[in-house]
Design a protein around this motif. Sequence first.
Motif, PDB file in Angstrom:
ATOM      1  N   ALA A 166       4.771   2.560   0.168  1.00  0.00           N
ATOM      2  CA  ALA A 166       5.448   3.113  -0.966  1.00  0.00           C
ATOM      3  C   ALA A 166       4.866   4.444  -1.405  1.00  0.00           C
ATOM      4  CB  ALA A 166       5.472   1.918  -2.050  1.00  0.00           C
ATOM      5  N   ARG A 167       3.468   4.308  -1.431  1.00  0.00           N
ATOM      6  CA  ARG A 167       2.778   5.549  -1.956  1.00  0.00           C
ATOM      7  C   ARG A 167       2.980   6.890  -1.147  1.00  0.00           C
ATOM      8  NH1 ARG A 167      -3.331   3.456  -3.415  1.00  0.00           N
ATOM      9  NH2 ARG A 167      -3.794   5.544  -3.441  1.00  0.00           N
ATOM     10  N   ALA A 168       2.707   6.286   0.144  1.00  0.00           N
ATOM     11  CA  ALA A 168       3.203   7.437   1.168  1.00  0.00           C
ATOM     12  C   ALA A 168       4.433   8.205   0.993  1.00  0.00           C
ATOM     13  CB  ALA A 168       3.093   7.058   2.674  1.00  0.00           C
ATOM     14  N   ALA A 169       5.617   7.278   0.739  1.00  0.00           N
ATOM     15  CA  ALA A 169       6.847   7.707   0.529  1.00  0.00           C
ATOM     16  C   ALA A 169       6.925   8.365  -0.881  1.00  0.00           C
ATOM     17  CB  ALA A 169       7.856   6.512   0.235  1.00  0.00           C
ATOM     18  N   ALA A 170       6.186   8.270  -1.648  1.00  0.00           N
ATOM     19  CA  ALA A 170       5.801   8.951  -2.928  1.00  0.00           C
ATOM     20  C   ALA A 170       5.255  10.443  -2.959  1.00  0.00           C
ATOM     21  CB  ALA A 170       5.638   8.173  -3.981  1.00  0.00           C
ATOM     22  N   GLY A 171       4.936  10.418  -1.761  1.00  0.00           N
ATOM     23  CA  GLY A 171       4.058  11.868  -1.575  1.00  0.00           C
ATOM     24  C   GLY A 171       2.489  11.827  -1.587  1.00  0.00           C
ATOM     25  N   ASP A 172       2.062  10.482  -1.450  1.00  0.00           N
ATOM     26  CA  ASP A 172       0.690  10.475  -1.590  1.00  0.00           C
ATOM     27  C   ASP A 172      -0.019  10.855  -0.235  1.00  0.00           C
ATOM     28  OD1 ASP A 172      -2.240   9.296  -1.624  1.00  0.00           O
ATOM     29  OD2 ASP A 172      -1.727   7.965  -2.966  1.00  0.00           O
ATOM     30  N   ALA A 173      -0.653  11.744  -0.118  1.00  0.00           N
ATOM     31  CA  ALA A 173      -1.194  12.103   1.361  1.00  0.00           C
ATOM     32  C   ALA A 173      -2.082  11.249   1.717  1.00  0.00           C
ATOM     33  CB  ALA A 173      -1.552  13.749   1.401  1.00  0.00           C
TER      34      ALA A 173
END
Lengths: 335, 328
Positions: free
Chosen positions: B86-93
């Motif tokens: 979820a964090r990756a999908a939100a742009g958390d590199a």
Amino acid sequence: MIVHRRRYVFLFALAGVIGAGFFLAQSLGSKLAGRAASGETGATDTSTTGADGVPQGHAKAARSTRQRAAQALADSHIPLKDRFADLQALANAGDVTAARRLYHDLNLCTLLAGVDADNSRLADELLGTDVGKMDSGQLHDYQTQLDAIEARGTNMQKLHTLCNGTSRQMFDTLVPSLQQAAKLGDADARACYLSRGPNLDMRGFLNHPEFLEEYRSSADAMIKAGLASGDWKMVDLLRNAYQPGTQSLLAGVVGSDPLQYYRYLKLYRLGAEAQRADELDSQLKAAAAKLAPAQIADSDAWAQATLRQNFSGTSTETTVTGWDPCSFAYDLAEP
Amino acid sequence: MNYRSPLIVCVGLVVVLAAYFLGRAQAPLPPADAKSEVAGTTASAGNKEPKKTFAATNKTIARATSSSALPAVDAPLKNTFADLQARAAAGDAAAATRLSRDLGRCSRLRSSLWKNGGAANDLVGRKTDGMTEAQLRTYQILLDSMVQRQQETQKTKDLCADVDDAMLAALVPSIAQAAQLGDVDARACYLSRGPSLDARTLLDHPEFLQDYRSAASSMIDAGLGAGDWRVVGLLTSAYEPGAQGLLAGLVGADPVQHYRYLKLYRLGAEPFRATSLDRQLAAAAANLTPAQTADADAWAQSTYEKNFKGPSTAAAPPGWNPCAFAEG
């Protein structure tokens, strides 16, 4: 320097195989043309071979088909672009010889640009070599390499004649052509197709993702045909596909199954040469550790029965360690 | 008077909350390799159907404001998967990179176990009778290495316990996601192998091919803009006559492009590689007109001066494996 020379020797040998294959293919092509002209096209579909009692129109069509087959399968000096449509039509009609010729020539033409570039680079490197400090033996080797370059140039020119004008659309049919030959019972095509599938031609694959579904839907029948005909290549491909952790396309189709892994490994072991026995026994032991005694006994019995019924020769000789299921790429003599 | 007190309290709360979120939004993001002291994840275990996290846009990257730390390094992936995804999908590199690395380790686990198990059996089963002292010392070193490998493998087993095939199927999309968020290792790997990195999963997700086609161009631009020699190395190989990989399939044969990228690569090369590269350049130039060569030389020179530094041949030496991190 020694490493470089070995590389040269290897590449010369490769070029030699291609060149020799080319001439053999020409000679074989003439024979095939002769056979085709007399109605022996190798077709599995004999509906157009002009049997007695066939109506006039059909007989004429059959003669036309034979003429086209003769031309399509004739010497490789006829560019592939001029034979492509006929070869494809014949392959689609069930002619395994045409199917084999088609994927073979397409594959060769796919590789040609790379081979050509390697040759040019190699020639440049060789011609740039400082011969001042070479002893007589080295000079002799060097002269041999120069002669090989010259001979190769002639062969490469013929390959260019074969491949010039082959379009991207034609190249995109490499994998379907391979698949068609495999379906028609060509064992080399079957091993290559099951091993690489659409990955054999990434450019075509990107344009045709539907090749994946075709791979999935045709693999099972090919596996059965391979086992029924005693094809050790098939057994080796399957034991590798079932091996834990394998991520190949074939592994994706067959799925994970420790029992199947043991069965094919056992079958492969039964056909192995003595020098590979210890290594395979060690793998079998590890594979058996995950199974119940009854499963092992069943698998052993299956492997013994299958070996007796379908297989002959040695598994490890047919599929030496590191063998390449698509190695026909370099062998023009095959069709 | 009765209304005003609660109103003032509410306005005060809104101001405090607004100040909090404003401050949080402007706080610096944690470094990509930040390791959490706290394994404070509350993510539910096991997404059966991993979502495609691939299509994060620059907007979502810009919106990403997550400052929460990553899970502990050895936290089981089954517990962290959903949160990282979820964090990756939100742009958390950092989360995207972490997810791709953990999935890479877990994808390799089965084959590692198999290979290590076989090697361990062979080693333990070896007869030591008759070994010389030197051979025994070597044997002891091999045994020690095996124990060390087994300890590492045990850590990976703990990380990957109960990770199912559906989670493993997210390997390629997770690498793509990390690449899009600026992970240079992931970018090189994805451009080089794309969905063919996991052919098994590709069978169920042919759309990964289209994803690759759509994403590669912007990754190439980003790599060139960032002075990434590995992207130059990949393009040089992809444009090479007869190249067979996925990237070659995408970009197509182009002698001019091949010369351009080879020239750029040559400009950054270490001296001991120069002769070989000059020879390749001469061969590549033979297919071009003088005007094409001059244009390509000018482009390479200006691109080199504008974006690149350091040696190209050290960053992308001949025979390097762009997916070493994912393949072990």
